[in-house]
Design a protein around this motif. Structure first.
Motif, short mmCIF file in Angstrom:
data_model
loop_
_atom_site.label_atom_id
_atom_site.label_comp_id
_atom_site.label_asym_id
_atom_site.label_seq_id
_atom_site.Cartn_x
_atom_site.Cartn_y
_atom_site.Cartn_z
N UNK A 1 0.81 -1.22 0.00
CA UNK A 1 0.00 0.00 0.00
C UNK A 1 0.85 1.28 0.00
N UNK A 2 2.12 1.15 0.42
CA UNK A 2 2.88 2.39 0.61
C UNK A 2 4.38 2.27 0.34
N UNK A 3 4.96 1.09 0.50
CA UNK A 3 6.41 0.90 0.48
C UNK A 3 7.04 1.62 1.66
N UNK A 4 6.67 1.19 2.86
CA UNK A 4 7.19 1.81 4.09
C UNK A 4 8.70 1.67 4.21
N UNK A 5 9.25 0.57 3.70
CA UNK A 5 10.71 0.41 3.76
C UNK A 5 11.40 1.39 2.83
N UNK A 6 10.89 1.53 1.63
CA UNK A 6 11.53 2.38 0.64
C UNK A 6 11.32 3.86 0.86
N UNK A 7 10.31 4.22 1.66
CA UNK A 7 10.02 5.64 1.90
C UNK A 7 10.29 6.00 3.37
N UNK A 8 9.48 5.47 4.28
CA UNK A 8 9.59 5.86 5.68
C UNK A 8 10.91 5.42 6.30
N UNK A 9 11.24 4.14 6.18
CA UNK A 9 12.48 3.65 6.77
C UNK A 9 13.68 4.33 6.15
N UNK A 10 13.62 4.58 4.85
CA UNK A 10 14.74 5.25 4.17
C UNK A 10 14.93 6.66 4.70
N UNK A 11 13.84 7.37 4.94
CA UNK A 11 13.94 8.73 5.49
C UNK A 11 14.59 8.72 6.87
N UNK A 12 14.23 7.72 7.67
CA UNK A 12 14.72 7.68 9.05
C UNK A 12 16.04 6.92 9.20
N UNK A 13 16.58 6.44 8.08
CA UNK A 13 17.83 5.69 8.13
C UNK A 13 18.99 6.63 8.44
N UNK A 14 18.98 7.82 7.88
CA UNK A 14 19.96 8.86 8.17
C UNK A 14 21.41 8.41 8.04
N UNK A 15 21.71 7.77 6.91
CA UNK A 15 23.09 7.38 6.65
C UNK A 15 23.47 6.01 7.16
#
Length: 340
Positions: A170-184
């Motif tokens: 529905x969203x790709x939480x790994x590719x969007x949300x987790x990626x944003x919060x990965x921070x390097x």
């Protein structure tokens, strides 16, 4: 700087159909409003004059600014950006059916922790986020979540991880949300293949993501999102637990916020000494936020094993003033950016 209060485009919707739990959403708003009021009352200890100048230059009042950042801090609990998908069905949902009143209204709440019980995580963070596998003493809601979600995976988009009978991303939480919060840091989708082993990113990374947005293009909304990091002064969020009086403690704070004078200015002034001021050029605010998490882990644990009013009052008169003080330190740095 007229764009300061323009709502930045956000790729995820925000819902208000169920109460989310961290600090209660109203408490988040009050903490931010009280931080602004504290700065106004203590201009010699803060950069309030610079903050006023930046906001005024943008054509807004301080009342409008305070309301906007307070609302932003509130709204983070209502992000619809995290979907967990059934291990068998592949059906992805943003919240558990039992979320109402449980202390976990939607899965975005899993990004709102900084785990001081386990230290560094597999992503390279000094302190990781919520991680069921590293719970030393799970509470009732932790066990319920693990039972409900066993084997479920984080939505990683069409064609990624899937259930036995399909994949309804529905969203790709790994590719969007987790990626944003990965921070390097380092992540793979396989880390989020089984709920009971998921190493969620910590809340200071969430705050850093929106802080970077703010530095690039100042808006009250992005700054407000940063200030949701006051969850770090909620001890359950540094002890890595959903249960153990989590929801009851937060409701108590909201109920007694005014009558117990949890925003006492003298306590906030003293609490400022526990936070190192951010440099005028600071681009990474995570060291400051970790100071807040360290404080709540050191002094807040008693509320997980007791509902005694006097005990809660004692802990609250440490946690809430420190949450307000942490916001003041962030707003002091934000004032410099608004003046540029």
């Amino acid at each position: 700087m007229k764009h300061l209060f323009k709502l930045a485009p956000v790729a995820f919707a925000m819902l208000a159909c169920m109460p989310a739990k961290a600090w209660n959403t109203e408490t988040h708003r009050r903490i931010v409003l009280d931080a602004v009021e504290f700065m106004k009352a203590h201009p010699n200890q803060t950069r309030y004059a610079s903050l006023v100048a930046g906001v005024t230059r943008a054509g807004y009042t301080m009342e409008q600014f305070a309301a906007a950042i307070g609302q932003g801090a509130h709204d983070v609990d209502y992000f619809e950006d995290t979907y967990l998908c059934g291990a068998t069905t592949g059906n992805c949902q943003g919240a558990p059916l039992w979320g109402l009143g449980s202390g976990l209204a939607r899965y975005t709440s899993f990004w709102h922790f900084q785990n001081h019980t386990a230290g560094a995580d597999v992503h390279g963070n000094d302190f990781g986020g919520y991680h069921y596998a590293k719970l030393g003493n799970p509470g009732d809601i932790d066990r319920l979540a693990a039972t409900w979600l066993v084997g479920d995976y984080l939505d990683d988009g069409a064609g990624g991880l899937g259930g036995w009978f399909g994949d309804t991303s529905k969203y790709n939480s790994f590719g969007v949300t987790e990626a944003r919060y990965r921070q390097g840091g380092y992540s793979t989708a396989s880390m989020y293949q089984d709920y009971e082993k998921m190493p969620f990113q910590p809340i200071d990374n969430l705050a850093q993501h929106f802080w970077s947005r703010f530095l690039q293009a100042p808006s009250a909304q992005s700054l407000g999102f940063v200030l949701h990091a006051t969850d770090l002064l909620q001890p359950h969020h540094t002890f890595n637990v959903l249960g153990h009086n989590h929801s009851g403690w937060e409701s108590w704070i909201e109920d007694y916020y005014d009558t117990e004078k949890l925003n006492d200015g003298a306590l906030v002034l003293a609490a400022l000494n526990d936070f190192t001021p951010l440099a005028a050029t600071a681009t990474d605010i995570r060291p400051l936020l970790t100071q807040g998490g360290t404080y709540s882990y050191k002094y807040g644990g008693a509320v997980m094993s007791s509902t005694d009013h006097a005990l809660r009052r004692g802990v609250a008169k440490k946690m809430v003033p420190h949450a307000i003080a942490m916001v003041v330190r962030v707003l002091d740095r934000a004032a410099v950016r608004l003046g540029q």
